[in-house]
Design an enzyme around this catalytic site. Structure first.
Site, PDB file in Angstrom:
ATOM      1  N   GLU A  74      62.845  23.362 -19.583  1.00  0.00           N
ATOM      2  CA  GLU A  74      62.698  24.566 -18.761  1.00  0.00           C
ATOM      3  C   GLU A  74      64.049  25.252 -18.567  1.00  0.00           C
ATOM      4  O   GLU A  74      64.141  26.479 -18.620  1.00  0.00           O
ATOM      5  CB  GLU A  74      62.084  24.201 -17.410  1.00  0.00           C
ATOM      6  N   GLU A  81      66.052  32.821 -22.509  1.00  0.00           N
ATOM      7  CA  GLU A  81      65.477  34.095 -22.080  1.00  0.00           C
ATOM      8  C   GLU A  81      66.551  35.029 -21.537  1.00  0.00           C
ATOM      9  O   GLU A  81      66.550  36.223 -21.845  1.00  0.00           O
ATOM     10  CB  GLU A  81      64.397  33.864 -21.024  1.00  0.00           C
TER      11      GLU A  81
END
Length: 131
Positions: A74, A81
């Protein structure tokens, strides 16, 4: 944004600052990413279940490894991102691919953690239910 510590600072100070910045990164991930929040709550639930069922040392190793794998994936996904958004503010097929692959890696880690959880906790739950 933070500046790297000057090279003339003692090594222990630079090391301590790197831990502070890393901890800040974990907090940013947990505060800003809804999926990371879900994973963190799930991890807390699994830890509580581990204590409740009294899982073995080997089972704890698998649980801690699975939690670490998911949260690490994560974190990497969140970093990818951010970098992609910085490098390509407009939509681009390669930017979309990078984000999708990173998210897919988190999904694979979460699925592996789910299987580990079922293998470890399934027998305990069945025993509790009398099966």
């Amino acid at each position: 944004m933070h500046e790297p510590p000057p090279a003339n600072r003692p090594a222990w100070r630079r090391i301590c600052l790197s831990f502070v910045w890393a901890g800040r990164g974990v907090l940013v991930m947990i505060r800003t990413q809804s999926n990371a929040q879900i994973h963190a709550v799930a991890a807390l639930g699994v830890v509580i279940a581990g204590f409740f069922f009294g899982i073995s040392r080997g089972e704890w190793c698998a649980v801690v490894g699975a939690i670490g794998l998911v949260l690490t994936a994560e974190g990497i996904n969140t970093a990818i991102e951010a970098v992609v958004d910085l490098a390509s503010p407009e939509r681009h097929p390669l930017a979309e691919r990078a984000k999708d692959v990173a998210a897919g890696a988190v999904l694979l880690a979460a699925l592996a953690a789910l299987v580990i959880g079922l293998l470890i906790f399934g027998p305990h739950v069945l025993a509790l239910l009398g099966h």
